[in-house]
Design an enzyme around this catalytic site. Sequence first.
Site, mmCIF file in Angstrom:
data_model
loop_
_atom_site.group_PDB
_atom_site.id
_atom_site.type_symbol
_atom_site.label_atom_id
_atom_site.label_comp_id
_atom_site.label_asym_id
_atom_site.label_seq_id
_atom_site.Cartn_x
_atom_site.Cartn_y
_atom_site.Cartn_z
ATOM 1 N N PRO A 177 -2.702 -11.849 11.208
ATOM 2 C CA PRO A 177 -2.982 -11.817 12.183
ATOM 3 C C PRO A 177 -3.271 -10.287 12.652
ATOM 4 O O PRO A 177 -2.409 -9.341 12.045
ATOM 5 C CB PRO A 177 -1.840 -12.259 13.223
ATOM 6 C CG PRO A 177 -0.701 -12.266 12.210
ATOM 7 C CD PRO A 177 -1.459 -12.521 10.585
ATOM 8 N N ASP A 178 -3.975 -9.700 13.510
ATOM 9 C CA ASP A 178 -4.117 -8.492 14.132
ATOM 10 C C ASP A 178 -3.030 -8.376 15.128
ATOM 11 O O ASP A 178 -3.270 -8.594 16.231
ATOM 12 C CB ASP A 178 -5.394 -8.092 14.601
ATOM 13 C CG ASP A 178 -5.657 -6.628 14.769
ATOM 14 O OD1 ASP A 178 -4.754 -6.009 15.067
ATOM 15 O OD2 ASP A 178 -6.671 -6.254 14.386
ATOM 16 N N ILE A 179 -1.832 -7.644 14.762
ATOM 17 C CA ILE A 179 -0.882 -7.460 15.598
ATOM 18 C C ILE A 179 -1.254 -6.668 16.787
ATOM 19 O O ILE A 179 -0.978 -6.783 17.945
ATOM 20 C CB ILE A 179 0.345 -6.782 14.893
ATOM 21 C CG1 ILE A 179 0.682 -7.434 13.577
ATOM 22 C CG2 ILE A 179 1.629 -6.599 15.684
ATOM 23 C CD1 ILE A 179 1.553 -6.788 12.795
ATOM 24 N N LYS B 224 -13.103 0.865 15.638
ATOM 25 C CA LYS B 224 -11.601 0.123 15.907
ATOM 26 C C LYS B 224 -11.177 0.284 17.156
ATOM 27 O O LYS B 224 -10.421 -0.614 17.442
ATOM 28 C CB LYS B 224 -10.766 0.872 14.935
ATOM 29 C CG LYS B 224 -10.768 0.288 13.450
ATOM 30 C CD LYS B 224 -9.780 0.830 12.460
ATOM 31 C CE LYS B 224 -10.114 0.146 11.054
ATOM 32 N NZ LYS B 224 -9.418 0.954 10.001
ATOM 33 N N LYS C 100 -10.359 -3.439 19.029
ATOM 34 C CA LYS C 100 -8.838 -3.554 19.152
ATOM 35 C C LYS C 100 -8.587 -3.396 20.713
ATOM 36 O O LYS C 100 -7.484 -3.875 21.144
ATOM 37 C CB LYS C 100 -8.100 -2.823 18.421
ATOM 38 C CG LYS C 100 -8.126 -3.295 16.910
ATOM 39 C CD LYS C 100 -7.376 -2.765 15.834
ATOM 40 C CE LYS C 100 -7.699 -3.033 14.463
ATOM 41 N NZ LYS C 100 -6.520 -3.569 13.630
ATOM 42 N N LYS D 113 9.108 -16.534 -10.369
ATOM 43 C CA LYS D 113 8.252 -15.601 -11.160
ATOM 44 C C LYS D 113 7.213 -16.218 -11.827
ATOM 45 O O LYS D 113 7.440 -17.202 -12.738
ATOM 46 C CB LYS D 113 9.181 -14.787 -11.981
ATOM 47 C CG LYS D 113 8.503 -13.633 -12.568
ATOM 48 C CD LYS D 113 9.431 -12.848 -13.593
ATOM 49 C CE LYS D 113 8.746 -11.794 -14.237
ATOM 50 N NZ LYS D 113 9.168 -11.267 -15.352
ATOM 51 N N ASP E 2 -4.315 -6.617 5.549
ATOM 52 C CA ASP E 2 -5.335 -7.316 6.263
ATOM 53 C C ASP E 2 -5.096 -8.909 5.789
ATOM 54 O O ASP E 2 -5.622 -9.956 6.571
ATOM 55 C CB ASP E 2 -6.769 -6.976 6.006
ATOM 56 C CG ASP E 2 -6.894 -5.829 6.770
ATOM 57 O OD1 ASP E 2 -6.245 -5.646 7.797
ATOM 58 O OD2 ASP E 2 -7.794 -4.885 6.202
ATOM 59 N N ASN F 112 0.628 -1.200 0.123
ATOM 60 C CA ASN F 112 0.059 -0.163 -0.047
ATOM 61 C C ASN F 112 1.023 1.189 0.093
ATOM 62 O O ASN F 112 2.053 1.041 -0.251
ATOM 63 C CB ASN F 112 -1.025 -0.091 1.095
ATOM 64 C CG ASN F 112 -0.176 -0.055 2.483
ATOM 65 O OD1 ASN F 112 0.579 0.988 2.898
ATOM 66 N ND2 ASN F 112 -0.363 -1.097 3.142
#
Length: 396
Positions: free
Chosen positions: A305-307, A337, A341, A288, A278, A209
């Site tokens: 995983p959500d760190i 959020k 979290k 390749k 995500d 991103n």
Amino acid sequence: MELKGKRIALGVTGGIAAYKAAELLRLLVKQGAEVRVAMTEGAAHFVTATTFQALSGQPVFIDQWDARMPNAMAHIDLSRQVDLMIVAPASADFLARVANGLADNLLTTMALARACPLLVAPAMNRQMWENPATRRNVARLQADGIGLLGPAVGEQACGEVGAGRMLEPEDIVEAVQAFFTPRLLAAKKVLLTAGPTFEAIDAVRGITNLSSGRMGYALARAARHAGAAVTLVSGPVALPTPAGVERINVRSALEMQTAVMARAAASDIFIAVAAVADYRVANVAGHKLKKDAGGIPALELVENPDILAGVAALENGPFCVGFAAESHDLEKHAQAKRQKKKVPLLVGNLIQDGFGGDENRLVLFDDHGIHPLPPASKTTLARQLIEHIAHLTGVA
Ligand code: PMT
């Protein structure tokens, strides 16, 4: 303008690094500092006083008996009305004289007469730096409370390689900014994530991103300036490591999770600024992928995983700060959020403000309410956010 309103005396001694003092002066002035320059006669062999005068907009002094000072007390006037004195480059001779309390030219007299802190950035040949006499002098200066900036190790003007290069002007400015920052997080350990993650598709392609890392790096710097021991777990970005910060390079979300979880329990504060993917690709090809292999390849994705949530769930874990970049309904999504979290502080920004660029607009969500910060540079916002965190964690 982090140094706005600060008054600095910049001393320049003789040495080839004197040319870098001009850039240092330019950067200090750019940061808003009011700088008066005093130089030795040796320095004037390398750079003219006119250069420093043009860059500072102030008269430059070399001679202790300069008739422009009506009271003939240049050493007092120049060293008393400032918040900080910096000498860069500081020659071996200058260090020796100050270490021994000698005052035989304008600069050494200023150093002795000053009522403000003194930082010195040594620059000399590596043998001169390693000479026992210089070692003794440096130890004495440090014992006297004089701050040492560098020197750096590297190639020297004489062609030799070793310790003795003057720190780069940017690094000296960074040290000056740190000097003026209250030590709100002294003795605290701060762990941060920053930048994007890169989830491989094959040997050369991946999903990533547009996070530049700037927001996270600015926070790492601000935390360091506030006196914290800072570890920055960084996705792939093209930014230099902030001075004094431990940086751990990672690529994927899983690597980021491993690096964070190995350090989270020992940290006091965790700030998750990274834009973590995500999902990752389940069927990563080790080679390749060829376009002519037949058909359009299908990517199977699995959830990462959500760190942040993982750290927030630790028993006796660090104070957790999350970020949220949203395209709309910032408050609604950021609050959701924060609850999901389970973090005490969630920092919201709009993607059009936050990603890339040097500026941002932050809204802080915590137990006490919603706190929008005025649009500003990421550097300024980072300092304000660190102050807010220090306040919430009860250290300020
Ligand atoms: O790097 P810059 O160009 O300066 O841009 C800064 C930024 C816009 C990337 C930054 O300010 C920001 O908002 N980062 C969070 C981006 C985001 O929207 O994250 P998220 O909603 O996917 O995740 C919310 C929080 O959980 C974040 O703190 C994130 O780091 C964390 N998270 C998310 C997913 C995951 N698997 N692990 C996590 O720790």
